[in-house]
Scaffold this active site. Sequence first.
Site, short mmCIF file in Angstrom:
data_model
loop_
_atom_site.label_atom_id
_atom_site.label_comp_id
_atom_site.label_asym_id
_atom_site.label_seq_id
_atom_site.Cartn_x
_atom_site.Cartn_y
_atom_site.Cartn_z
N SER A 118 0.83 -1.20 0.00
CA SER A 118 0.00 0.00 0.00
C SER A 118 0.88 1.26 0.00
O SER A 118 1.66 1.47 -0.92
CB SER A 118 -0.97 -0.06 1.18
OG SER A 118 -2.00 0.88 1.06
N ASP A 172 -10.01 -5.08 -4.01
CA ASP A 172 -9.41 -4.07 -3.12
C ASP A 172 -10.33 -2.86 -3.02
O ASP A 172 -10.63 -2.20 -4.02
CB ASP A 172 -8.04 -3.67 -3.67
CG ASP A 172 -7.21 -2.88 -2.67
OD1 ASP A 172 -7.79 -2.07 -1.92
OD2 ASP A 172 -5.98 -3.06 -2.66
N HIS A 203 -7.95 -5.56 0.39
CA HIS A 203 -6.69 -4.83 0.62
C HIS A 203 -5.90 -5.55 1.70
O HIS A 203 -5.82 -5.12 2.85
CB HIS A 203 -7.02 -3.39 1.03
CG HIS A 203 -5.85 -2.46 0.96
ND1 HIS A 203 -5.20 -2.15 -0.21
CD2 HIS A 203 -5.20 -1.75 1.94
CE1 HIS A 203 -4.23 -1.29 0.03
NE2 HIS A 203 -4.20 -1.05 1.34
#
Length: 222
Positions: A118, A172, A203
């Site tokens: 991320s 996600d 995610h």
Amino acid sequence: MQELLPYVDVNPDKPHDAVVVWLHGLGDSGNGFAPIVPELKLPTSMSVRFVFPHAPVRPVTINNGMPMRAWYDIKSLDFNQRADSQGVRESAQQVKQLIETEIEQGIDSKRVILAGFSQGGVIAYHLGLRFDQPLGGILALSTYLTEVPTLDDEASEANKSTPIFTAHGLYDEVIPCALGKTGADKLSELGYAVQWQDYPMQHNVCADEIQAISAWLQQRLA
């Protein structure tokens, strides 16, 4: 020189000859991904040190200015303006110091893997593509590519052929899979050696992904 970022490290039973620097996501810490090391099930013949830095604590605009560990501020949900450029560059410089410390202590730069999830993946992309010594690989998970307009001028020739493994969850809800794929496709267009993989997840990371990462690390560092 700035003080090195604090970190959690997981060391092999013998002196290491390779390093994976793994950057966490927004609001997490180096402790978040440290438990993944045994799950990778790397052969005991490999001697890899894992370093999980803690991002600095800073106010994050989209979270009402709440201070948390973040590699950069997020001022907008618009992905074209999502990453605070100054924060990205400052964090990249701090992670660069960590890598350079390992190299100064005798680790070949080609045996350093830069990984991130991320927000951490944003930094891994940014720094890895611009790092002035050849790295062993870039691992970019559930993330996206920033600073694209400056990449042509700033990209390092040393890492033009560095293998990149990038993976994303199809569902996600934080960073759309399509955004991750756009970044991977852009790098492929620019001639980088990108391996893309998506998984039926959100995610996060999943067991199949961890297995693929393990195989890729073994290929890069065995």
